[in-house]
Design a protein around this motif. Structure first.
Motif, PDB file in Angstrom:
ATOM      1  N   LEU A  69       0.837  -1.195   0.000  1.00  8.32           N
ATOM      2  CA  LEU A  69       0.000   0.000   0.000  1.00  8.32           C
ATOM      3  C   LEU A  69       0.875   1.249   0.000  1.00  8.32           C
ATOM      4  N   GLN A  70       1.937   1.226   0.797  1.00  5.81           N
ATOM      5  CA  GLN A  70       2.851   2.361   0.865  1.00  5.81           C
ATOM      6  C   GLN A  70       3.395   2.712  -0.520  1.00  5.81           C
ATOM      7  N   PHE A  71       3.884   1.707  -1.240  1.00  7.51           N
ATOM      8  CA  PHE A  71       4.474   1.986  -2.546  1.00  7.51           C
ATOM      9  C   PHE A  71       3.415   2.301  -3.593  1.00  7.51           C
ATOM     10  N   PHE A  72       2.244   1.679  -3.484  1.00  2.00           N
ATOM     11  CA  PHE A  72       1.150   2.006  -4.397  1.00  2.00           C
ATOM     12  C   PHE A  72       0.799   3.489  -4.292  1.00  2.00           C
ATOM     13  N   LEU A  73       0.613   3.964  -3.060  1.00  3.63           N
ATOM     14  CA  LEU A  73       0.251   5.370  -2.857  1.00  3.63           C
ATOM     15  C   LEU A  73       1.385   6.312  -3.237  1.00  3.63           C
ATOM     16  N   PHE A  74       2.630   5.896  -2.974  1.00  2.00           N
ATOM     17  CA  PHE A  74       3.766   6.748  -3.308  1.00  2.00           C
ATOM     18  C   PHE A  74       3.900   6.904  -4.825  1.00  2.00           C
ATOM     19  N   ILE A  75       3.762   5.796  -5.546  1.00  8.31           N
ATOM     20  CA  ILE A  75       3.830   5.860  -7.009  1.00  8.31           C
ATOM     21  C   ILE A  75       2.711   6.737  -7.553  1.00  8.31           C
ATOM     22  N   LEU A  76       1.499   6.556  -7.028  1.00 11.02           N
ATOM     23  CA  LEU A  76       0.356   7.347  -7.480  1.00 11.02           C
ATOM     24  C   LEU A  76       0.527   8.827  -7.153  1.00 11.02           C
ATOM     25  N   ALA A  77       0.949   9.119  -5.927  1.00 12.73           N
ATOM     26  CA  ALA A  77       1.076  10.516  -5.498  1.00 12.73           C
ATOM     27  C   ALA A  77       2.138  11.262  -6.288  1.00 12.73           C
ATOM     28  N   THR A  78       3.235  10.563  -6.643  1.00 13.03           N
ATOM     29  CA  THR A  78       4.325  11.250  -7.336  1.00 13.03           C
ATOM     30  C   THR A  78       3.999  11.571  -8.794  1.00 13.03           C
ATOM     31  N   ILE A  79       2.872  11.091  -9.291  1.00  6.83           N
ATOM     32  CA  ILE A  79       2.432  11.512 -10.625  1.00  6.83           C
ATOM     33  C   ILE A  79       1.957  12.962 -10.583  1.00  6.83           C
ATOM     34  N   TRP A  80       1.203  13.296  -9.529  1.00  5.78           N
ATOM     35  CA  TRP A  80       0.504  14.579  -9.485  1.00  5.78           C
ATOM     36  C   TRP A  80       1.038  15.551  -8.450  1.00  5.78           C
ATOM     37  N   LEU A  81       1.768  15.060  -7.454  1.00 11.17           N
ATOM     38  CA  LEU A  81       2.257  15.922  -6.383  1.00 11.17           C
ATOM     39  C   LEU A  81       3.772  16.022  -6.436  1.00 11.17           C
ATOM     40  N   GLY A  85      12.970  20.158  -4.184  1.00 15.98           N
ATOM     41  CA  GLY A  85      14.222  19.840  -3.519  1.00 15.98           C
ATOM     42  C   GLY A  85      14.401  18.386  -3.157  1.00 15.98           C
ATOM     43  N   SER A  86      13.358  17.562  -3.282  1.00 19.19           N
ATOM     44  CA  SER A  86      13.481  16.150  -2.919  1.00 19.19           C
ATOM     45  C   SER A  86      13.838  15.310  -4.140  1.00 19.19           C
ATOM     46  N   PRO A  87      14.828  14.421  -4.019  1.00 17.67           N
ATOM     47  CA  PRO A  87      15.156  13.541  -5.146  1.00 17.67           C
ATOM     48  C   PRO A  87      14.077  12.498  -5.401  1.00 17.67           C
ATOM     49  N   GLU A  88      13.095  12.395  -4.491  1.00 18.66           N
ATOM     50  CA  GLU A  88      11.985  11.464  -4.665  1.00 18.66           C
ATOM     51  C   GLU A  88      10.844  12.082  -5.474  1.00 18.66           C
ATOM     52  N   SER A  89      11.012  13.317  -5.938  1.00 19.95           N
ATOM     53  CA  SER A  89       9.929  14.038  -6.601  1.00 19.95           C
ATOM     54  C   SER A  89      10.374  14.591  -7.944  1.00 19.95           C
ATOM     55  N   LYS A  90       9.401  14.747  -8.847  1.00 17.07           N
ATOM     56  CA  LYS A  90       9.656  15.520 -10.054  1.00 17.07           C
ATOM     57  C   LYS A  90       9.740  16.993  -9.668  1.00 17.07           C
ATOM     58  N   LYS A  91      10.281  17.810 -10.554  1.00 11.72           N
ATOM     59  CA  LYS A  91      10.371  19.227 -10.228  1.00 11.72           C
ATOM     60  C   LYS A  91       9.016  19.897 -10.429  1.00 11.72           C
ATOM     61  N   PRO A  92       8.746  20.961  -9.683  1.00 13.14           N
ATOM     62  CA  PRO A  92       7.478  21.684  -9.834  1.00 13.14           C
ATOM     63  C   PRO A  92       7.257  22.097 -11.295  1.00 13.14           C
ATOM     64  N   GLY A  93       6.056  21.887 -11.766  1.00 10.63           N
ATOM     65  CA  GLY A  93       5.731  22.171 -13.159  1.00 10.63           C
ATOM     66  C   GLY A  93       5.664  20.922 -14.016  1.00 10.63           C
ATOM     67  N   LEU A 190       4.666   7.365   7.663  1.00  7.89           N
ATOM     68  CA  LEU A 190       5.666   8.203   8.321  1.00  7.89           C
ATOM     69  C   LEU A 190       7.034   8.017   7.684  1.00  7.89           C
ATOM     70  N   ALA A 191       7.405   6.760   7.414  1.00  9.00           N
ATOM     71  CA  ALA A 191       8.721   6.476   6.838  1.00  9.00           C
ATOM     72  C   ALA A 191       8.876   7.106   5.459  1.00  9.00           C
ATOM     73  N   VAL A 192       7.841   6.992   4.616  1.00 10.93           N
ATOM     74  CA  VAL A 192       7.914   7.570   3.271  1.00 10.93           C
ATOM     75  C   VAL A 192       7.986   9.088   3.347  1.00 10.93           C
ATOM     76  N   GLY A 193       7.148   9.677   4.196  1.00 12.37           N
ATOM     77  CA  GLY A 193       7.166  11.133   4.337  1.00 12.37           C
ATOM     78  C   GLY A 193       8.507  11.642   4.816  1.00 12.37           C
ATOM     79  N   CYS A 194       9.126  10.926   5.753  1.00  9.39           N
ATOM     80  CA  CYS A 194      10.444  11.324   6.255  1.00  9.39           C
ATOM     81  C   CYS A 194      11.498  11.218   5.157  1.00  9.39           C
ATOM     82  N   MET A 195      11.416  10.151   4.338  1.00  7.58           N
ATOM     83  CA  MET A 195      12.380   9.978   3.252  1.00  7.58           C
ATOM     84  C   MET A 195      12.289  11.131   2.259  1.00  7.58           C
ATOM     85  N   VAL A 196      11.070  11.520   1.920  1.00 10.53           N
ATOM     86  CA  VAL A 196      10.863  12.629   0.978  1.00 10.53           C
ATOM     87  C   VAL A 196      11.426  13.927   1.545  1.00 10.53           C
TER      88      VAL A 196
END
Length: 225
Positions: A69-81, A85-93, A190-196
């Protein structure tokens, strides 16, 4: 063989420690189960009986479903959010699923792109979302296994205390089920949020999960803004 071990080193490492941890859990759980049975004056169970029991299934599936569930939500969230500054995220825009050209999909596929990436329609959609689909399916199956095993264990305990048996539908809305489930979910989130967040300001030299040590805090791993 050496080349395979090198190229697949990360997957092999986690496969080995997963198997070792699962075996360790089964051995420790088996010993704990027989200790509890002895305390209640009941005969011990065999190892094979324990690892095929509902109680062992519940303990394993409970952790699996929260992880997937953690990775499912993380993969889904990183499409739109995004998180600047986080290497776990695409850049804004860059939010969104991106164009076929950016994803090398359909007529924009490369010479060595996977065959299904060249397809449009249903096959192209399935392959474009295959990671999310597989993670979600494993989560649902693990959750179902946890709930089915859990109702058996709960009814065994009910019988010992002279209480009526519960149906599966009653068990999956019970406080006991959701107490166990949410204990795992909150720790994963909590773990995923801390990593981000931590990866914005902290570094680990040589890790693909970290920005270069000297990279500015506002810069992500995929941008040089």
């Amino acid at each position: 063989m050496k080349r395979f071990a090198r190229d697949a080193g990360l997957s092999l490492f986690f496969l080995v420690i997963f198997v070792l941890a699962l075996v360790g859990q089964s051995v420790a759980g088996f010993a704990n189960e027989n200790e509890e049975l002895a305390m209640h004056g009941q005969p011990p169970v065999g190892f094979g009986e324990f690892v095929t029991s509902s109680s062992f299934l519940v303990d394993v599936a409970e952790n699996w479903q929260s992880e997937f569930l953690q990775f499912f939500l993380f993969i889904l969230a990183t499409i739109w959010l995004v998180q600047r500054g986080s290497p776990e995220s695409k850049k804004p825009g860059d939010e969104g699923v991106e164009s076929d050209k950016e994803q090398y999909l359909g007529r924009y596929a490369l010479a060595d792109s996977p065959r299904w990436a060249r397809s449009t329609g249903l096959r192209g959609w399935v392959y474009s979302n295959s990671l999310l689909l597989v993670m979600g399916t494993i989560f649902l199956l693990s959750w179902l296994a946890q709930s089915l095993g859990g109702v058996v264990v709960a009814n065994q305990e009910n019988a010992q205390h002279g209480m009526p048996a519960e149906s599966w539908a009653q068990y999956v809305v019970s406080p006991e089920f959701w107490n166990r489930t949410l204990q795992n979910w909150q720790s994963e989130f909590l773990a995923v949020g801390c990593m981000v967040a931590f990866a914005i300001y902290l570094r680990q030299r040589g890790s693909s999960e970290s920005k270069p040590v000297g990279a500015p805090h506002h810069e992500s791993a995929v941008s040089s803004e």
